[in-house]
Scaffold this motif. Sequence first.
Motif, mmCIF file in Angstrom:
data_model
loop_
_atom_site.group_PDB
_atom_site.id
_atom_site.type_symbol
_atom_site.label_atom_id
_atom_site.label_comp_id
_atom_site.label_asym_id
_atom_site.label_seq_id
_atom_site.Cartn_x
_atom_site.Cartn_y
_atom_site.Cartn_z
ATOM 1 N N SER A 527 49.575 46.471 20.582
ATOM 2 C CA SER A 527 48.758 45.313 20.213
ATOM 3 C C SER A 527 47.288 45.611 20.459
ATOM 4 C CB SER A 527 49.158 44.088 21.035
ATOM 5 O OG SER A 527 48.856 44.309 22.414
ATOM 6 N N GLU A 528 46.436 44.707 19.953
ATOM 7 C CA GLU A 528 44.997 44.808 20.221
ATOM 8 C C GLU A 528 44.730 44.614 21.716
ATOM 9 O OE1 GLU A 528 42.513 45.643 18.454
ATOM 10 O OE2 GLU A 528 42.895 45.240 16.334
ATOM 11 N N GLU A 529 45.514 43.737 22.347
ATOM 12 C CA GLU A 529 45.339 43.492 23.775
ATOM 13 C C GLU A 529 45.662 44.748 24.585
ATOM 14 O OE1 GLU A 529 45.627 39.899 21.542
ATOM 15 O OE2 GLU A 529 47.085 41.540 21.689
ATOM 16 N N HIS A 530 46.703 45.440 24.179
ATOM 17 C CA HIS A 530 47.063 46.692 24.845
ATOM 18 C C HIS A 530 45.975 47.739 24.645
ATOM 19 C CE1 HIS A 530 49.523 50.529 25.203
ATOM 20 N NE2 HIS A 530 49.663 49.963 26.387
ATOM 21 N N LEU A 531 45.382 47.766 23.442
ATOM 22 C CA LEU A 531 44.280 48.688 23.158
ATOM 23 C C LEU A 531 43.095 48.394 24.068
ATOM 24 C CD1 LEU A 531 43.312 50.975 21.164
ATOM 25 C CD2 LEU A 531 42.236 49.141 19.842
ATOM 26 N N ALA A 532 42.802 47.116 24.267
ATOM 27 C CA ALA A 532 41.698 46.724 25.146
ATOM 28 C C ALA A 532 41.950 47.180 26.578
ATOM 29 C CB ALA A 532 41.503 45.210 25.093
ATOM 30 N N LYS A 533 43.200 47.112 27.012
ATOM 31 C CA LYS A 533 43.550 47.568 28.361
ATOM 32 C C LYS A 533 43.397 49.079 28.477
ATOM 33 C CE LYS A 533 45.227 46.877 32.528
ATOM 34 N NZ LYS A 533 44.379 46.226 33.559
ATOM 35 N N LEU A 534 43.801 49.792 27.420
ATOM 36 C CA LEU A 534 43.603 51.242 27.382
ATOM 37 C C LEU A 534 42.120 51.583 27.505
ATOM 38 C CD1 LEU A 534 46.016 52.406 24.517
ATOM 39 C CD2 LEU A 534 46.103 53.183 26.888
#
Length: 548
Positions: A527-534
């Motif tokens: 997800s985009e949220e997971h990308l932001a966490k990365l």
Amino acid sequence: MAIHPQAGQLAPHTSLVNLPELMTAYYLKKPRVMTHPDECVSFGTSGHRGSALLASFNEDHILAITQAIAEYRLAQHISGPLYLGKDTHALSEAAFQTALSVFTANGVRVRTQLNGGFTPTPVISHAVLTHNNKTQTDLSDGIVITPSHNPPEDGGIKYNSIKGGPADKDITDWVAKRANALLKGNLHGVKRFSIEEIEESGLVEPFDYINHYVNDLENVIDMQAIANAKIRIGVDPMGGAGIHYWKPIAKKYGLDITVVNSEVDPTFRFVPLDKDGRIRMDCSSPYSMQGLLKLKNDFDIAVGNDPDYDRHGIVCAQSGLMNPNAYLAVAIEYLAQYRAQWPKDIQFGKTLVSSGMIDRVVNGLGRRLCEVPVGFKWYVEGMFEGSMAFGGEESAGASFLRKDGTVWTTDKDGFIMALLAAEILAVTGKDPQTLYEAQVAKYGQPFYKRIDVAATSAQKSLLGALDANNVTQTELAGETIVSVLTHAPGNGAAIGGLKVSTENGWFAARPSGTENVYKIYLESFISEEHLAKLEEEAKALVNKVLDN
């Protein structure tokens, strides 16, 4: 980085490069190599680049680099003609003339475009390879004077070896070391001719690059399929070196090609501002490609290329500009299915920072993947010998073999990647974006991002020294870390940075070889949220290194 408020718009006249100032700087500014490392010769992933205004690309640099290459050729017994090309940047013409003066003074035969004009990077590679395919004793190499997609005030020069592609690190390290020694010695040892001596030497050989390249295209692209399907192709040369190739291509193969802008101007005033508010002829940028995007509904496929034509931008009528990674994945799947003469065990190449979608597609096809560091030079050997079918970079550069499985170019070729998009539509009846959406449905939706951050030379050196010991955690963005790479699995070469992967995500950090920035690449299949966490955790790791 915030998007500039004028991104996608034409630059105001007052912000265009001052050409008289730029050219004066090329001839009069002298690099301070003893005290300013940024003004020394340095070969990155695509040659030496810089700006005359910053004393990082001046006549002294070209005198030293070309003298070093002439000496390298002599030491390696390279006695054939040197194929010399230039793009449309203002500094390219000046550097071209400087290079001619040095090579002819060193007794080197130089082949230049018949009747003058520009020569794209892939055309030089193609010319070197076809020449060397016919001889064992008169081997040739090539030079392209270009900073690729860099802004109008920049210049660049890259050396292509006898294998047609970017020279490997051992060669460019030697050339850079010798060039810097010449600069430190006030250019003692550099030979050069005057204009009159160049003309009298008989060493400059006019060569018909255009027809030599165009007449061979049918051996790498199914031109007949494109013609039969009557694909309407729109082309924006973006003021680049391929401007005079499209009409001969259309005429020879009966293609419906419309060149939407035939202007050449070294200020590149017709190219919309990129995301940072600078003119940058980046055909993978939706901001720089605004001119063509406005016309997308007029064509079945529209394409753009950067000034030296080693990059491609693919515009589909319904969806607009394709993501470069998405097009690479589609191109690989199509070629694997429609190049019957290619061996089934042949490799498909990607850089470590290209999308994981490519991994999934290649695995799904039951084919072999070869993952290499950033830089097209890592594909040269495999493509030259025919063991690498396709080599691609996330920055919208790629090339592939001829239909019969032999080498076409060993440098990135924006022409064939553009024409391949038309072939894909002609043969499958679906444009590349539609085919990519089918890949997403099968393999998952990737969320990809690249961040450029300003960095000093010292900071870039620190980042280049990253290793597995810098990663002490066992998890990344909520997933278990499955690999920490400092060397590419495809060839064992050093990344010059670090790549950390989990099952559904990864990030890579590395310094740029051509700009004063470092780059963080990230991708999530969640997800985009997971990308932001990365992104958050990747930045924390990099900052930790820079703070030490």
